[in-house]
Design a protein around this motif. Structure first.
Motif, PDB file in Angstrom:
ATOM      1  N   SER A 254       0.989  -1.267  -0.504  1.00  0.00           N
ATOM      2  CA  SER A 254      -0.475  -0.624  -0.097  1.00  0.00           C
ATOM      3  C   SER A 254       0.881   1.156   0.328  1.00  0.00           C
ATOM      4  O   SER A 254       0.820   2.260  -0.981  1.00  0.00           O
ATOM      5  N   LYS A 255       1.771   1.847   0.826  1.00  0.00           N
ATOM      6  CA  LYS A 255       2.596   2.369   0.892  1.00  0.00           C
ATOM      7  C   LYS A 255       3.565   1.951  -0.572  1.00  0.00           C
ATOM      8  O   LYS A 255       3.801   3.760  -1.052  1.00  0.00           O
ATOM      9  N   VAL A 256       3.687   1.262  -0.794  1.00  0.00           N
ATOM     10  CA  VAL A 256       4.908   1.691  -2.429  1.00  0.00           C
ATOM     11  C   VAL A 256       3.737   1.990  -3.375  1.00  0.00           C
ATOM     12  O   VAL A 256       4.426   2.985  -4.313  1.00  0.00           O
ATOM     13  N   LEU A 257       2.278   1.396  -3.570  1.00  0.00           N
ATOM     14  CA  LEU A 257       1.877   2.159  -4.765  1.00  0.00           C
ATOM     15  C   LEU A 257       1.538   3.430  -4.028  1.00  0.00           C
ATOM     16  O   LEU A 257       1.046   4.463  -5.273  1.00  0.00           O
ATOM     17  N   GLY A 258       1.502   4.324  -2.651  1.00  0.00           N
ATOM     18  CA  GLY A 258       0.606   5.125  -2.203  1.00  0.00           C
ATOM     19  C   GLY A 258       2.075   6.437  -2.977  1.00  0.00           C
ATOM     20  O   GLY A 258       1.772   7.160  -3.886  1.00  0.00           O
ATOM     21  N   THR A 259       3.280   5.798  -3.542  1.00  0.00           N
ATOM     22  CA  THR A 259       4.434   6.648  -3.570  1.00  0.00           C
ATOM     23  C   THR A 259       4.335   6.928  -4.563  1.00  0.00           C
ATOM     24  O   THR A 259       4.507   7.205  -5.835  1.00  0.00           O
ATOM     25  N   THR A 260       3.676   5.783  -5.928  1.00  0.00           N
ATOM     26  CA  THR A 260       3.728   6.013  -7.420  1.00  0.00           C
ATOM     27  C   THR A 260       2.816   6.948  -7.451  1.00  0.00           C
ATOM     28  O   THR A 260       3.069   7.552  -8.748  1.00  0.00           O
ATOM     29  N   GLU A 261       1.469   6.976  -6.796  1.00  0.00           N
ATOM     30  CA  GLU A 261       0.652   7.657  -7.290  1.00  0.00           C
ATOM     31  C   GLU A 261       1.556   9.319  -7.031  1.00  0.00           C
ATOM     32  O   GLU A 261       0.525  10.216  -8.116  1.00  0.00           O
ATOM     33  N   ARG A 262       2.110   9.516  -5.979  1.00  0.00           N
ATOM     34  CA  ARG A 262       1.985  10.793  -5.680  1.00  0.00           C
ATOM     35  C   ARG A 262       2.832  11.183  -7.021  1.00  0.00           C
ATOM     36  O   ARG A 262       3.282  12.217  -7.456  1.00  0.00           O
ATOM     37  N   SER A 263       4.265  10.226  -7.180  1.00  0.00           N
ATOM     38  CA  SER A 263       4.897  10.380  -8.131  1.00  0.00           C
ATOM     39  C   SER A 263       4.579  11.543  -9.465  1.00  0.00           C
ATOM     40  O   SER A 263       4.839  12.295 -10.401  1.00  0.00           O
ATOM     41  N   TRP A 264       3.094   9.941 -10.093  1.00  0.00           N
ATOM     42  CA  TRP A 264       3.182  10.087 -11.572  1.00  0.00           C
ATOM     43  C   TRP A 264       1.890  11.172 -11.470  1.00  0.00           C
ATOM     44  O   TRP A 264       1.906  11.778 -12.474  1.00  0.00           O
ATOM     45  N   GLU A 265       1.116  11.251 -10.318  1.00  0.00           N
ATOM     46  CA  GLU A 265       0.663  12.518 -10.065  1.00  0.00           C
ATOM     47  C   GLU A 265       1.218  13.149 -10.789  1.00  0.00           C
ATOM     48  O   GLU A 265       0.639  14.841 -11.451  1.00  0.00           O
ATOM     49  N   LYS A 266       1.873  14.258  -9.672  1.00  0.00           N
ATOM     50  CA  LYS A 266       2.943  15.049 -10.227  1.00  0.00           C
ATOM     51  C   LYS A 266       3.551  15.354 -11.723  1.00  0.00           C
ATOM     52  O   LYS A 266       3.467  16.796 -12.031  1.00  0.00           O
ATOM     53  N   ILE A 267       4.628  14.284 -11.725  1.00  0.00           N
ATOM     54  CA  ILE A 267       4.629  13.797 -13.515  1.00  0.00           C
ATOM     55  C   ILE A 267       3.835  14.966 -14.567  1.00  0.00           C
ATOM     56  O   ILE A 267       4.130  14.997 -14.862  1.00  0.00           O
TER      57      ILE A 267
END
Length: 303
Positions: A101-114
């Protein structure tokens, strides 16, 4: 990885407690849906077609039991499963769910920003945890196929037992190696959102087998590079040695290494995911650059 202060994702579907046939309680133990007379069913055919056209997974590998995608070569030992949670789940399962869940959360924040920097909107995928078998909108899947992304329902599917095989059978352990697997599948989701998956599907349908395999290799290497872009954006949470874990995982699942391990020889024309050196090169390219524009594997002569 330092994930204690990272928010988890709400986009997790935990189906590990569902023991029935393909996600339904009380069902049988079939592995691929069968039609009358023992033929493969419509759901199974759809899944095989999508995995073949989009992600280069050979249907014959699945039908013969060797799986595809992030599959670990099978030998005399059965696929090792982390037991499904019973009555709330074991501490190990709960910890792994939190980690995912935490790893998926980091992907969401990164790709939302990009995506936002490009004037686009990122719609995150769901991630489904399952045991043994699962039903997706691409069809029915078994754990031996390894983690996969279904572009139809925009979900990532993973049986956590895969991580045990990744460590024990391929020597690619560590939390960042596990995170890389998730980031790679999310990379396929990014390709889907950008329309790349659809373009590759159409091109593969028109191409002879060897050329279709080469397109699949470029698709997979791009997903590796996109996973590297995610890693670059999350360097703050990486421990010393994490990057090496990820590179080791990328090397461990190269086509040449898996072919040599499973059949004793290498057939480059049959590659669908890229060699170990190629996977490491493109993952590292994403890590070093942090720029998804550097991940264009379709316009280069050197993979």
């Amino acid at each position: 990885m330092r994930l204690d202060n990272e928010a988890g994702s709400d986009n997790i579907e935990d189906q590990r407690g569902m023991r029935g046939g393909f996600g339904f309680p009380g069902g049988g133990g079939v592995r691929i849906p069968m039609g009358r007379g023992g033929g493969i069913g419509i759901g199974g055919l759809l899944l095989l077609l999508v995995l073949w056209l989009v992600f280069g997974i050979n249907p014959m590998d699945i039908l013969s039991g060797s799986g595809g995608g992030f599959t670990v070569p099978q030998d005399e030992s059965p696929y090792q499963q982390i037991p499904a949670p019973q009555g709330g789940g074991t501490a190990q399962n709960d910890a792994m769910k939190t980690f995912v869940s935490k790893v998926l959360g980091t992907t969401e924040r990164s790709w939302e920003k990009i995506f936002a920097e490009r004037g686009q909107r990122y719609v995150p995928p769901k991630l489904v945890l399952f045991s043994d078998q699962v039903r997706s909108q691409c069809g029915d899947a078994i754990a031996a196929m390894g983690p996969f992304y279904c572009p139809v329902d925009q979900k990532v599917y993973i049986d956590l037992g895969f991580y045990r095989d990744l460590k024990n059978r391929l020597g690619a352990g560590g939390d960042f190696a596990q995170a890389y697997v998730i980031a790679h599948e999310v990379g396929h989701h990014v390709q889907n959102l950008l329309g790349i998956a659809d373009q590759v599907t159409r091109a593969r349908m028109r191409a002879p087998e060897v050329e279709a395999n080469q397109l699949s290799v470029r698709m997979e290497l791009q997903a590796d590079c996109l996973a590297g872009v995610w890693a670059h954006d999350n360097r703050r949470i990486l421990d010393e040695g994490d990057i090496e874990e990820g590179l080791n995982a990328a090397s461990a699942i190269g086509d040449d290494r898996l072919q040599r391990q499973s059949q004793g020889y290498v057939v480059p024309d049959a590659f669908t995911h890229g060699s170990s050196a190629q996977r490491v090169r493109w993952f590292k390219r994403g890590i070093d650059s942090g720029d998804m524009d550097q991940c264009d594997t379709f316009r280069t002569d050197r993979l």
